[in-house]
Write an enzyme that holds these catalytic residues in place. Structure first.
Site, short mmCIF file in Angstrom:
data_model
loop_
_atom_site.label_atom_id
_atom_site.label_comp_id
_atom_site.label_asym_id
_atom_site.label_seq_id
_atom_site.Cartn_x
_atom_site.Cartn_y
_atom_site.Cartn_z
N SER A 22 26.29 61.93 97.17
CA SER A 22 26.27 60.46 97.13
C SER A 22 26.94 59.80 98.33
O SER A 22 27.98 60.27 98.82
CB SER A 22 26.97 59.99 95.85
OG SER A 22 27.13 58.58 95.90
N LYS A 73 22.79 56.55 83.08
CA LYS A 73 22.64 55.09 83.18
C LYS A 73 22.30 54.43 81.83
O LYS A 73 22.65 53.28 81.60
CB LYS A 73 21.57 54.74 84.22
CG LYS A 73 22.05 54.95 85.65
CD LYS A 73 20.95 54.55 86.63
CE LYS A 73 21.50 54.38 88.02
NZ LYS A 73 20.50 53.85 88.96
N GLY A 135 9.39 53.45 86.88
CA GLY A 135 10.55 54.28 86.54
C GLY A 135 11.82 53.46 86.71
O GLY A 135 11.78 52.22 86.70
N GLY A 136 12.95 54.16 86.87
CA GLY A 136 14.24 53.47 86.95
C GLY A 136 14.30 52.42 88.05
O GLY A 136 14.71 51.27 87.81
N ALA A 137 13.92 52.80 89.27
CA ALA A 137 14.03 51.87 90.40
C ALA A 137 13.07 50.69 90.21
O ALA A 137 13.45 49.53 90.40
CB ALA A 137 13.71 52.60 91.70
N GLY A 257 14.26 51.58 101.84
CA GLY A 257 15.20 51.51 100.71
C GLY A 257 16.68 51.48 101.09
O GLY A 257 17.54 51.40 100.21
P1 NAD Z 1 11.61 57.83 88.07
O1 NAD Z 1 11.41 59.29 87.87
O2 NAD Z 1 12.33 57.03 87.06
O3 NAD Z 1 10.13 57.16 88.26
C1 NAD Z 1 9.16 57.76 89.06
C2 NAD Z 1 7.98 56.81 89.26
O4 NAD Z 1 7.10 57.38 90.24
C3 NAD Z 1 7.14 56.57 88.02
O5 NAD Z 1 6.61 55.25 88.04
C4 NAD Z 1 5.99 57.59 88.18
O6 NAD Z 1 4.80 57.24 87.48
C5 NAD Z 1 5.78 57.52 89.69
N1 NAD Z 1 5.17 58.74 90.24
C6 NAD Z 1 5.76 59.96 90.37
N2 NAD Z 1 4.90 60.84 90.94
C7 NAD Z 1 3.75 60.13 91.17
C8 NAD Z 1 2.49 60.48 91.74
N3 NAD Z 1 2.25 61.71 92.20
N4 NAD Z 1 1.54 59.50 91.81
C9 NAD Z 1 1.79 58.25 91.37
N5 NAD Z 1 2.96 57.87 90.83
C10 NAD Z 1 3.93 58.81 90.73
O7 NAD Z 1 12.26 57.68 89.50
P2 NAD Z 1 13.19 56.50 90.03
O8 NAD Z 1 14.59 56.77 89.63
O9 NAD Z 1 12.57 55.20 89.69
O10 NAD Z 1 13.11 56.75 91.60
C11 NAD Z 1 11.93 56.46 92.32
C12 NAD Z 1 12.24 56.47 93.81
O11 NAD Z 1 13.17 55.42 94.09
C13 NAD Z 1 12.91 57.77 94.30
O12 NAD Z 1 12.35 58.10 95.52
C14 NAD Z 1 14.37 57.38 94.47
O13 NAD Z 1 15.01 58.11 95.48
C15 NAD Z 1 14.24 55.92 94.87
N6 NAD Z 1 15.40 55.09 94.54
C16 NAD Z 1 15.91 54.33 95.54
C17 NAD Z 1 16.98 53.49 95.28
C18 NAD Z 1 17.54 52.66 96.39
O14 NAD Z 1 18.61 52.06 96.20
N7 NAD Z 1 16.88 52.57 97.52
C19 NAD Z 1 17.54 53.43 93.99
C20 NAD Z 1 16.98 54.21 92.98
C21 NAD Z 1 15.90 55.04 93.28
#
Ligand code: NAD
Length: 286
Positions: A22, A73, A135-137, A257
């Site tokens: 982190s 979370k 997803g989460g983000a 990001g």
């Molecule tokens: P998550 O696992 O909760 O969600 C994943 C999302 O991606 C879902 O909507 C899923 O359907 C989609 N997905 C995955 N594989 C796919 C594919 N092959 N085709 C189409 N859709 C697909 O993940 P998350 O926690 O939301 O993280 C998502 C991204 O955001 C990651 O790359 C993470 O590093 C990044 N992130 C960035 C920040 C930031 O502050 N910049 C914060 C959190 C997460």
């Protein structure tokens, strides 16, 4: 700086696993040092069966607050006294503030994204955006954008296990904010084209573009983009995803990001210390 830690130094923590990679400890400790604030930020890699004891321990030690990352979370919510509206709608907490023994949780990921947009000079308030992912983000972004006054959000997600969450996010936004929101399957390319055409911003909020999916983009057809469409990605490694590269080639303004990470931290920092994070000093260590 060994002399920086004294008998008065206050603790701010981070609970997650895995967590050693982190950037948060570096960000916050740089900011404390730059402002001469007597806090120390430490990461704790804990296992799920240690979460309740860790929260109790931090509270007993009088920690000022802490961040929470994956996979805690949502699991931390029942251990807190109160959560923000954004946390309630996202079912997620990434920041806890210890208000004299009363634990208040909120989520700053969406705020971080919105602040990052402002930092780049991008204005989406009162306008429409299209978001890829649920997803989460993506959830944090959509909920905060709706709470901040974005007029309409179209959410697209692959018809995978996540899709019901896209519909759920759209429903929550419609029922709890003044924002119009709809969810569509990503496979419906004509609908995607139409929603992007009426949006000022297109956000990739999936992990497509990093790790094993580096070089892959959910948008491959340049004719879906136009030079005045703001294109953003939540991914910061690589700095430019295949999606942002395509957008840049079309002439779109882009944002990766990194700003979201920085400003989710800046917002947490403000909530703990009451001070604005010195972002220019922190940007240098990101
Ligand atoms: P998550 O696992 O909760 O969600 C994943 C999302 O991606 C879902 O909507 C899923 O359907 C989609 N997905 C995955 N594989 C796919 C594919 N092959 N085709 C189409 N859709 C697909 O993940 P998350 O926690 O939301 O993280 C998502 C991204 O955001 C990651 O790359 C993470 O590093 C990044 N992130 C960035 C920040 C930031 O502050 N910049 C914060 C959190 C997460």
């Amino acid at each position: 700086m060994p002399q920086r830690i004294t008998g008065h130094t206050e603790l701010i923590g981070l609970l997650a696993t895995p967590i050693r990679h982190s950037k948060s400890p570096m960000m916050h400790n740089t900011a404390f040092e730059a402002l001469g604030l007597d806090y120390a930020y430490l990461a704790f890699d804990i296992q799920p069966d240690q979460l309740a004891d860790s929260v109790k321990g931090l509270k007993a030690l009088g920690a000022k607050g802490w961040n929470v990352s994956m996979p805690y979370k949502t699991a931390i919510i029942p251990l807190l006294d109160e959560i923000s509206e954004a946390s309630r709608l996202c079912e997620s907490v990434n920041t806890v503030i210890n208000q004299d023994g009363r634990l208040y949780g909120t989520v700053t990921d969406g705020t971080g994204y919105m602040m990052s947009l402002r930092d780049c000079g991008f204005d989406v308030i009162g306008k429409k955006m299209t978001v890829l992912g649920c997803g989460g983000a993506a959830t944090a972004i959509c909920i905060q954008a709706a709470l901040d006054g974005v007029k309409e959000i179209s959410i697209f997600n692959a018809s995978d296990a996540f899709f019901p969450r896209a519909e759920e996010n759209a429903r929550k936004i419609r029922e709890n904010t003044g924002c119009i929101a709809n969810a569509y399957p990503l496979e419906d390319k004509e609908r995607l084209r139409a929603e992007i055409a009426s949006s000022v911003l297109l956000a990739n909020a999936t992990n497509v573009g990093m790790g094993k999916l580096e070089g892959v983009s959910l948008i491959t057809d340049k004719t879906m983009l136009r030079p005045d469409l703001i294109c953003t990605d939540v991914i910061y490694t690589p700095e430019e995803t295949a999606f942002l590269k395509l957008a840049r080639e079309v002439g779109c303004p882009t944002m990766n990001g990194t700003g979201m990470v920085l400003y989710q931290g800046a917002e947490a920092f403000r909530l703990w210390t009451g001070k604005e994070m010195p972002v220019d000093a922190v940007k240098k260590v990101l």
